[in-house]
Motif scaffolding. Structure first.
Motif, PDB file in Angstrom:
ATOM      1  N   ILE A  20     -28.119 -44.817  21.762  1.00  9.79           N
ATOM      2  CA  ILE A  20     -28.048 -45.489  21.071  1.00  9.79           C
ATOM      3  C   ILE A  20     -27.285 -46.779  21.410  1.00  9.79           C
ATOM      4  N   PHE A  21     -27.993 -47.827  22.224  1.00  8.66           N
ATOM      5  CA  PHE A  21     -26.809 -48.996  22.994  1.00  8.66           C
ATOM      6  C   PHE A  21     -27.636 -50.288  21.442  1.00  8.66           C
ATOM      7  N   TYR A  22     -26.969 -50.387  21.352  1.00  9.91           N
ATOM      8  CA  TYR A  22     -27.202 -52.079  20.145  1.00  9.91           C
ATOM      9  C   TYR A  22     -25.850 -52.788  20.874  1.00  9.91           C
ATOM     10  N   GLY A  23     -26.669 -54.228  20.681  1.00 10.06           N
ATOM     11  CA  GLY A  23     -25.166 -55.550  20.202  1.00 10.06           C
ATOM     12  C   GLY A  23     -24.599 -55.924  18.843  1.00 10.06           C
ATOM     13  N   LEU A  24     -23.350 -55.872  18.864  1.00 10.28           N
ATOM     14  CA  LEU A  24     -22.769 -56.788  18.251  1.00 10.28           C
ATOM     15  C   LEU A  24     -23.380 -57.916  17.214  1.00 10.28           C
ATOM     16  N   PRO A  25     -23.645 -57.897  15.659  1.00 10.98           N
ATOM     17  CA  PRO A  25     -23.811 -59.408  15.669  1.00 10.98           C
ATOM     18  C   PRO A  25     -22.984 -60.301  16.047  1.00 10.98           C
ATOM     19  N   ASP A  26     -21.722 -60.275  15.780  1.00 11.26           N
ATOM     20  CA  ASP A  26     -20.596 -61.778  15.936  1.00 11.26           C
ATOM     21  C   ASP A  26     -20.478 -61.290  17.413  1.00 11.26           C
ATOM     22  N   HIS A  27     -20.617 -60.467  17.938  1.00 10.59           N
ATOM     23  CA  HIS A  27     -19.939 -60.647  19.315  1.00 10.59           C
ATOM     24  C   HIS A  27     -21.159 -59.918  20.341  1.00 10.59           C
ATOM     25  N   PRO A  28     -22.428 -60.500  20.605  1.00  9.57           N
ATOM     26  CA  PRO A  28     -23.925 -60.163  21.068  1.00  9.57           C
ATOM     27  C   PRO A  28     -23.029 -59.641  23.071  1.00  9.57           C
ATOM     28  N   LYS A  29     -22.522 -60.076  23.677  1.00  6.83           N
ATOM     29  CA  LYS A  29     -22.140 -59.782  24.946  1.00  6.83           C
ATOM     30  C   LYS A  29     -21.953 -57.617  24.611  1.00  6.83           C
ATOM     31  N   ILE A  30     -21.490 -57.822  23.645  1.00 13.84           N
ATOM     32  CA  ILE A  30     -20.680 -56.703  23.714  1.00 13.84           C
ATOM     33  C   ILE A  30     -21.795 -55.367  23.088  1.00 13.84           C
ATOM     34  N   ILE A  31     -21.774 -53.877  23.749  1.00 13.18           N
ATOM     35  CA  ILE A  31     -22.639 -53.548  23.552  1.00 13.18           C
ATOM     36  C   ILE A  31     -22.287 -52.138  22.852  1.00 13.18           C
ATOM     37  N   GLN A  32     -22.340 -52.077  22.115  1.00 15.65           N
ATOM     38  CA  GLN A  32     -21.629 -50.334  21.054  1.00 15.65           C
ATOM     39  C   GLN A  32     -22.516 -49.347  21.273  1.00 15.65           C
ATOM     40  N   SER A  33     -22.086 -48.187  21.322  1.00 16.75           N
ATOM     41  CA  SER A  33     -23.289 -47.096  21.422  1.00 16.75           C
ATOM     42  C   SER A  33     -23.096 -46.705  20.248  1.00 16.75           C
ATOM     43  N   TYR A  34     -24.014 -45.202  19.794  1.00 16.22           N
ATOM     44  CA  TYR A  34     -24.045 -44.652  18.346  1.00 16.22           C
ATOM     45  C   TYR A  34     -25.025 -43.393  18.439  1.00 16.22           C
ATOM     46  N   ILE A  35     -24.809 -42.228  18.914  1.00 16.67           N
ATOM     47  CA  ILE A  35     -24.850 -41.038  18.768  1.00 16.67           C
ATOM     48  C   ILE A  35     -25.725 -40.454  17.372  1.00 16.67           C
ATOM     49  N   TRP A  36     -26.755 -40.554  17.638  1.00 18.12           N
ATOM     50  CA  TRP A  36     -28.046 -39.501  16.529  1.00 18.12           C
ATOM     51  C   TRP A  36     -28.595 -38.282  16.587  1.00 18.12           C
ATOM     52  N   GLN A  37     -28.192 -37.278  16.534  1.00 19.95           N
ATOM     53  CA  GLN A  37     -28.466 -35.748  16.558  1.00 19.95           C
ATOM     54  C   GLN A  37     -29.716 -35.549  15.052  1.00 19.95           C
ATOM     55  N   GLU A  38     -30.963 -35.158  15.646  1.00 23.52           N
ATOM     56  CA  GLU A  38     -31.881 -34.631  14.105  1.00 23.52           C
ATOM     57  C   GLU A  38     -32.880 -33.332  14.772  1.00 23.52           C
ATOM     58  N   TYR A  39     -33.148 -32.595  14.260  1.00 23.07           N
ATOM     59  CA  TYR A  39     -34.323 -32.152  15.022  1.00 23.07           C
ATOM     60  C   TYR A  39     -35.602 -32.562  14.664  1.00 23.07           C
ATOM     61  N   ASP A  40     -36.154 -32.472  15.617  1.00 27.37           N
ATOM     62  CA  ASP A  40     -37.861 -33.439  15.956  1.00 27.37           C
ATOM     63  C   ASP A  40     -38.537 -32.802  16.479  1.00 27.37           C
ATOM     64  N   LEU A  41     -39.849 -33.291  16.621  1.00 28.75           N
ATOM     65  CA  LEU A  41     -41.069 -32.675  17.970  1.00 28.75           C
ATOM     66  C   LEU A  41     -40.955 -34.070  19.448  1.00 28.75           C
ATOM     67  N   HIS A  42     -41.201 -32.927  19.940  1.00 27.19           N
ATOM     68  CA  HIS A  42     -41.312 -33.804  21.522  1.00 27.19           C
ATOM     69  C   HIS A  42     -42.513 -33.798  21.853  1.00 27.19           C
ATOM     70  N   PRO A  43     -43.389 -35.109  22.086  1.00 29.23           N
ATOM     71  CA  PRO A  43     -42.480 -36.354  23.042  1.00 29.23           C
ATOM     72  C   PRO A  43     -42.622 -37.419  22.342  1.00 29.23           C
ATOM     73  N   HIS A  44     -43.295 -36.720  20.494  1.00 26.82           N
ATOM     74  CA  HIS A  44     -43.370 -38.116  19.922  1.00 26.82           C
ATOM     75  C   HIS A  44     -42.625 -38.818  19.288  1.00 26.82           C
ATOM     76  N   PHE A  45     -40.634 -37.396  19.290  1.00 26.36           N
ATOM     77  CA  PHE A  45     -40.147 -37.688  18.394  1.00 26.36           C
ATOM     78  C   PHE A  45     -40.388 -38.746  16.691  1.00 26.36           C
TER      79      PHE A  45
END
Length: 89
Positions: A20-45
């Motif tokens: 997941i790529f997201y912008g920092l609230p205080d620095h909108p030009k900086i993009i951070q990355s967050y890794i999320w992992q869970e068991y889910d159903l393809h294709p609707h997730f």
């Protein structure tokens, strides 16, 4: 008793990883990355969608993009017929 993860896999869930790529609230030009992992159903997730809805509703960092990878960990066995015989003495 079987673990929660094993029960989910038997119900058709696979391991889903989202980058997941997201912008920092205080620095909108900086993009951070967050890794999320869970068991889910393809294709609707549905689990990933619930998490992203929570993110958009509750967190300040605006979503920029999401990359998703999914793998079924328990699949039907593959069977191949072999033409030949092997003798063991």
């Amino acid at each position: 008793m079987a673990s929660r993860d094993f029960r989910l896999q038997m119900q058709g869930y696979g391991l889903t990883t989202a980058n997941i790529f997201y912008g920092l609230p205080d620095h909108p030009k900086i993009i951070q990355s967050y890794i999320w992992q869970e068991y889910d159903l393809h294709p609707h997730f549905p689990e990933l969608r619930k998490f992203l809805d929570f993110w958009a509703r509750s967190l300040d960092g605006p979503l920029h993009g999401v990359t998703v990878a999914h793998a079924q960990l328990i699949t039907p066995a593959e069977m191949r017929l072999v033409d030949g015989e092997f003798h063991v003495h």
